[in-house]
Write a protein that holds these residues in place. Structure first.
Motif, PDB file in Angstrom:
ATOM      1  N   LEU A 107      21.241 -29.370  11.224  1.00 12.26           N
ATOM      2  CA  LEU A 107      21.687 -28.003  10.962  1.00 12.26           C
ATOM      3  C   LEU A 107      22.749 -27.956   9.874  1.00 12.26           C
ATOM      4  O   LEU A 107      22.777 -27.023   9.067  1.00 12.26           O
ATOM      5  CB  LEU A 107      22.235 -27.359  12.243  1.00 12.26           C
ATOM      6  N   THR A 108      23.632 -28.947   9.842  1.00  9.74           N
ATOM      7  CA  THR A 108      24.720 -28.912   8.862  1.00  9.74           C
ATOM      8  C   THR A 108      24.225 -29.035   7.432  1.00  9.74           C
ATOM      9  O   THR A 108      24.899 -28.573   6.506  1.00  9.74           O
ATOM     10  CB  THR A 108      25.730 -30.050   9.119  1.00  9.74           C
ATOM     11  N   GLN A 109      23.053 -29.632   7.226  1.00  9.49           N
ATOM     12  CA  GLN A 109      22.604 -29.913   5.866  1.00  9.49           C
ATOM     13  C   GLN A 109      21.361 -29.160   5.435  1.00  9.49           C
ATOM     14  O   GLN A 109      21.145 -28.979   4.229  1.00  9.49           O
ATOM     15  CB  GLN A 109      22.327 -31.416   5.712  1.00  9.49           C
ATOM     16  N   HIS A 110      20.544 -28.723   6.384  1.00 15.86           N
ATOM     17  CA  HIS A 110      19.229 -28.199   6.005  1.00 15.86           C
ATOM     18  C   HIS A 110      18.953 -26.779   6.488  1.00 15.86           C
ATOM     19  O   HIS A 110      17.855 -26.274   6.245  1.00 15.86           O
ATOM     20  CB  HIS A 110      18.140 -29.138   6.533  1.00 15.86           C
ATOM     21  N   TYR A 111      19.910 -26.128   7.158  1.00 16.45           N
ATOM     22  CA  TYR A 111      19.692 -24.785   7.684  1.00 16.45           C
ATOM     23  C   TYR A 111      20.794 -23.845   7.218  1.00 16.45           C
ATOM     24  O   TYR A 111      21.977 -24.126   7.417  1.00 16.45           O
ATOM     25  CB  TYR A 111      19.680 -24.792   9.219  1.00 16.45           C
ATOM     26  N   PRO A 112      20.445 -22.715   6.599  1.00 17.28           N
ATOM     27  CA  PRO A 112      21.448 -21.685   6.311  1.00 17.28           C
ATOM     28  C   PRO A 112      22.029 -21.147   7.618  1.00 17.28           C
ATOM     29  O   PRO A 112      21.431 -21.312   8.692  1.00 17.28           O
ATOM     30  CB  PRO A 112      20.645 -20.605   5.569  1.00 17.28           C
ATOM     31  N   PRO A 113      23.192 -20.478   7.570  1.00 19.31           N
ATOM     32  CA  PRO A 113      23.876 -20.059   8.806  1.00 19.31           C
ATOM     33  C   PRO A 113      23.009 -19.255   9.771  1.00 19.31           C
ATOM     34  O   PRO A 113      23.008 -19.525  10.974  1.00 19.31           O
ATOM     35  CB  PRO A 113      25.055 -19.225   8.277  1.00 19.31           C
ATOM     36  N   TYR A 114      22.262 -18.269   9.246  1.00 15.86           N
ATOM     37  CA  TYR A 114      21.456 -17.433  10.145  1.00 15.86           C
ATOM     38  C   TYR A 114      20.406 -18.265  10.865  1.00 15.86           C
ATOM     39  O   TYR A 114      20.214 -18.140  12.090  1.00 15.86           O
ATOM     40  CB  TYR A 114      20.798 -16.313   9.343  1.00 15.86           C
ATOM     41  N   ASP A 115      19.718 -19.117  10.133  1.00 13.67           N
ATOM     42  CA  ASP A 115      18.679 -19.950  10.738  1.00 13.67           C
ATOM     43  C   ASP A 115      19.285 -21.016  11.645  1.00 13.67           C
ATOM     44  O   ASP A 115      18.693 -21.383  12.664  1.00 13.67           O
ATOM     45  CB  ASP A 115      17.835 -20.602   9.644  1.00 13.67           C
ATOM     46  N   ALA A 116      20.465 -21.529  11.270  1.00 13.46           N
ATOM     47  CA  ALA A 116      21.141 -22.511  12.123  1.00 13.46           C
ATOM     48  C   ALA A 116      21.484 -21.895  13.472  1.00 13.46           C
ATOM     49  O   ALA A 116      21.341 -22.540  14.521  1.00 13.46           O
ATOM     50  CB  ALA A 116      22.403 -23.028  11.429  1.00 13.46           C
ATOM     51  N   ALA A 117      21.930 -20.642  13.456  1.00 17.86           N
ATOM     52  CA  ALA A 117      22.252 -19.965  14.712  1.00 17.86           C
ATOM     53  C   ALA A 117      21.008 -19.809  15.579  1.00 17.86           C
ATOM     54  O   ALA A 117      21.048 -20.037  16.800  1.00 17.86           O
ATOM     55  CB  ALA A 117      22.879 -18.601  14.420  1.00 17.86           C
ATOM     56  N   ALA A 118      19.884 -19.430  14.974  1.00 19.44           N
ATOM     57  CA  ALA A 118      18.643 -19.274  15.734  1.00 19.44           C
ATOM     58  C   ALA A 118      18.207 -20.600  16.342  1.00 19.44           C
ATOM     59  O   ALA A 118      17.813 -20.664  17.518  1.00 19.44           O
ATOM     60  CB  ALA A 118      17.546 -18.714  14.824  1.00 19.44           C
ATOM     61  N   ALA A 128      10.296 -29.008   5.111  1.00 21.86           N
ATOM     62  CA  ALA A 128       9.931 -27.613   5.381  1.00 21.86           C
ATOM     63  C   ALA A 128      10.334 -27.292   6.812  1.00 21.86           C
ATOM     64  O   ALA A 128       9.517 -27.350   7.733  1.00 21.86           O
ATOM     65  CB  ALA A 128       8.425 -27.402   5.174  1.00 21.86           C
ATOM     66  N   PRO A 129      11.609 -26.959   7.028  1.00 24.57           N
ATOM     67  CA  PRO A 129      12.109 -26.751   8.393  1.00 24.57           C
ATOM     68  C   PRO A 129      11.384 -25.622   9.114  1.00 24.57           C
ATOM     69  O   PRO A 129      11.007 -24.612   8.513  1.00 24.57           O
ATOM     70  CB  PRO A 129      13.591 -26.401   8.178  1.00 24.57           C
ATOM     71  N   LEU A 130      11.222 -25.806  10.414  1.00 25.72           N
ATOM     72  CA  LEU A 130      10.562 -24.820  11.264  1.00 25.72           C
ATOM     73  C   LEU A 130      11.485 -24.493  12.425  1.00 25.72           C
ATOM     74  O   LEU A 130      11.914 -25.395  13.160  1.00 25.72           O
ATOM     75  CB  LEU A 130       9.231 -25.366  11.792  1.00 25.72           C
ATOM     76  N   ILE A 131      11.816 -23.224  12.595  1.00 25.73           N
ATOM     77  CA  ILE A 131      12.680 -22.813  13.689  1.00 25.73           C
ATOM     78  C   ILE A 131      12.023 -23.198  15.016  1.00 25.73           C
ATOM     79  O   ILE A 131      10.882 -22.845  15.284  1.00 25.73           O
ATOM     80  CB  ILE A 131      12.930 -21.294  13.655  1.00 25.73           C
ATOM     81  N   GLY A 132      12.749 -23.950  15.831  1.00 30.31           N
ATOM     82  CA  GLY A 132      12.247 -24.393  17.126  1.00 30.31           C
ATOM     83  C   GLY A 132      11.829 -25.841  17.164  1.00 30.31           C
ATOM     84  O   GLY A 132      11.662 -26.410  18.252  1.00 30.31           O
ATOM     85  N   GLU A 133      11.665 -26.484  16.007  1.00 33.84           N
ATOM     86  CA  GLU A 133      11.183 -27.871  16.008  1.00 33.84           C
ATOM     87  C   GLU A 133      12.248 -28.862  16.467  1.00 33.84           C
ATOM     88  O   GLU A 133      11.930 -30.020  16.745  1.00 33.84           O
ATOM     89  CB  GLU A 133      10.659 -28.266  14.630  1.00 33.84           C
TER      90      GLU A 133
END
Length: 653
Positions: free
Chosen positions: A470-481, A452-457
């Motif tokens: 980021l390459t495997q568990h974050y969509p592009p928008y969230d990866a950028a954030a 359960a990824p959390l932005i900032g962790e």
């Protein structure tokens, strides 16, 4: 090098596993560390066949699962090898950390070492009592079902969440109810309810909005009855000697609104009959704990979901699971698959019309959302449905997975059409989780072993570990954030990220890491143009620029072309192993395949480890095949008039 695969990606997983094993065994030999192919392979399998499937995520729970559950159950090996399994696990985890593959959300190397040390005595005791009926079986019998993926979420600062918990109407009412009861207590009726006068007094104090004028006791006031049951479940109050008393032992919880909120949230699944207000159990009440969990999981990370959609899929879930005994059901009359499909409760008569039962479920669902809103776990609004939920009717249940619908399941045509009509209405009840609700659901997901990824962790992660996740568990928008948050930390910058890509020993992973930078940084593509002649990053940058159409392959010189080919061949070797690469080389160059791979080996690509694997696994077999003398079968050589019919053997099938 991916470290996460869908369960059905068997071939891709096995290819990655082969690379991990090969590289880890070499690393262990170079560092004089204990290693065993079977046990390291079992560690990889154990993580793949788990709730989250993250091969590089290890915490104490996963370490114990592997040593105390997986090995005793599935692994057959010599006792001297099993004896050193904890040390071999240390080797594997050390390799993940050394190569940047470790998931930083798991245990640190030091924490993992302590966890292994704590589990080792229990592991040795398990070995002493080990009995095993047969060989390895985990490929056919995964120990845990794979959970659905959850999107990354963002949460406000902790102080804001604490303040929100204190403002929760339910928390305020539970505190007021407990204070009203007091240590001396309030009298109860013979049935354990508050008498009419006390019920009216408490209803007014708590502001439940119920008309208590005709109430004979608290049992006639559903909202008050729910709060009383909730307070008893939390041990804030108790019934003793015909009186309702506050429990002194839980008094500290009254001074901790955030802690009280958490306890109230986790107690809610046990309160189904009080939430739905049914004197006889409805379908929703029977499966309330599972359905509530599913509803919250479905809302997780989503915006303004129509409650009508949730009602339709909840109904289908009830019908799908009505054959099984409800959780905690001890009563008679459960008929299993033969029970009536129109009314799923064995304690009451079947409804004359299925629509009546469906409407009943919708009412129960609405009451549940009212309770969640009072708690502060969901926010309810009204308005039109987002197009996302309308278009999703024609696809798999991407948004309904929490309610138990499978990956490939669709709404029946009549249900889809009914829901399509309903979602076209302009004034629908919409629900979304509040930040408090998001945090609580996330905590439960993590406790269940899910990702359960959390932005900032990842702000404190190393550059390699950050990009790997980021390459495997974050969509592009969230990866950028997440990436921009990481860059905002003191001492972080672009160069450490590029250096992490340079040091990555896997071509597929390095390419994915570089792609993240190209797609998320403001001048990402310009950055890759500047890396075109970098001695390490150049081949991956060339591959990206050609793939996205920013570089014409015909404009590439001979030297760059060979580097590009080398990058592609090394990538194919990682992804599929030697056989697909050999087949592709033969298709491209025929009998000159060896000459082509020999030229690639001399192209000057920096990946010496990958090139050595290509030489041993690809070039040498091609060279041996080219120089192998032709053997003729008697009677089949040139000039023979007939050839025998080819017989199919078992390998040909």
């Amino acid at each position: 090098m991916r470290t996460w695969f869908e369960p059905e990606e068997a071939e891709a997983f096995e290819a990655a596993k082969a690379v991990l094993l090969r590289r880890c065994l070499t690393w262990a030999d170079e560092h004089d560390r204990p290693a065993d192919e079977l046990l390291i392979g079992a560690a990889i399998d154990a993580r793949h066949h788990s709730r989250d499937g993250r091969l590089a995520y290890w915490d104490e729970k996963q370490i114990r699962r592997y040593l105390l559950g997986w090995i005793p159950r599935y692994v057959v090996a010599a006792r001297e090898i099993l004896d050193i399994a904890p040390d071999i696990l240390r080797t594997y985890l050390g390799y993940l950390a050394a190569t940047g593959l470790r998931d930083p959300r798991g245990a640190t190397p030091a924490e993992a070492d302590l966890a292994i040390a704590r589990a080792t005595p229990e592991y040795r005791a398990a070995l002493a009592h080990l009995t095993r009926p047969g060989p390895l079986a985990f490929a056919r019998d995964p120990a845990e079902p794979r959970a659905h993926l959850q999107p990354p979420i963002a949460l406000p600062p902790a102080a804001d969440l604490t303040a929100a918990a204190a403002r929760s109407p339910t928390v305020e009412r539970l505190i007021a109810l407990t204070t009203w009861a007091g240590e001396d207590g309030r009298p109860l009726t013979a049935t354990g309810d508050l008498p009419a006068g006390a019920a009216r007094e408490l209803t007014a104090l708590l502001g439940t909005g119920e008309d208590a004028g005709d109430a004979r006791s608290s049992a006639d006031l559903p909202r008050l009855a729910l709060l009383l049951a909730w307070a008893k479940r939390l041990r804030l109050v108790r019934s003793a000697g015909g009186r309702l008393h506050a429990v002194a032992r839980t008094a500290p919880l009254l001074r901790d609104p955030e802690g009280l909120w958490r306890h109230a949230f986790h107690a809610l699944p046990s309160l189904g009959p009080f939430v739905t207000r049914r004197t006889t159990a409805s379908p929703f009440t029977l499966f309330f704990p599972d359905l509530l969990t599913g509803l919250l999981n479905t809302l997780y990370g989503m915006d303004d979901m129509p409650v009508a959609r949730l009602a339709e899929t909840a109904w289908l879930t009830c019908r799908k699971h009505h054959h099984r005994r409800p959780p905690g059901w001890d009563g008679p009359g459960w008929d299993g698959p033969g029970s009536d499909d129109k009314a799923l409760d064995p304690r009451r008569k079947p409804a004359d019309d299925p629509e009546e039962t469906r409407q009943e479920l919708t009412e129960d669902l609405t009451r549940t959302f009212d309770v969640l809103a009072d708690l502060g776990a969901v926010e309810l609004t009204r308005g039109p449905a987002d197009e996302l939920y309308l278009s999703g009717l024609d696809h798999d249940h991407d948004h309904d997975h929490g309610l138990g619908l499978g990956r490939d399941e669709r709404l029946p045509p009549d249900a889809a059409e009914r829901l399509r009509t309903r979602l076209a209405e302009p004034d629908l009840l919409l629900a979304r989780l509040t930040p408090l609700g998001q945090r609580a659901v996330r905590e439960r997901l993590l406790a269940d072993g899910r990702d359960a990824p959390l932005i900032g962790e990842l702000a404190g992660a190393s550059a390699a570990e950050l990009l790997g996740v980021l390459t495997q568990h974050y969509p592009p928008y969230d990866a950028a954030a997440e990436l921009h948050g990481w860059l905002a930390q003191p001492g972080h910058g672009i160069e450490p990220l590029l250096q992490a890509v340079r040091e990555c020993p896997f071509r597929t992973r390095a390419a994915a890491m570089l792609n993240i930078l190209a797609e998320t940084l403001p001048d990402g593509r310009a950055l890759l143009h500047g890396l075109r002649r970098d001695p390490v990053l150049g081949p991956a940058a060339l591959t990206y620029l050609v793939d996205v159409g920013e570089l014409d392959p015909s404009a590439i010189g001979h030297g760059e072309h060979l580097l590009l080919v080398a990058e592609n061949f090394l990538t194919l070797l990682e992804l599929g192993g030697p056989r697909p690469l050999i087949e592709q080389l033969k298709a491209m160059a025929g009998r000159e395949a060896y000459d082509l791979v020999a030229a690639v080996l001399e192209a000057g690509h920096h990946d010496t480890v990958g090139l050595e694997e290509m030489r041993v696994l690809v070039a040498e077999p091609l060279r041996a095949a080219r120089h192998r003398p032709l053997r003729l079968i008697p009677g089949t050589g040139p000039g023979s008039r007939t050839r025998p019919t080819r017989k199919r053997n078992r390998r040909d099938h």
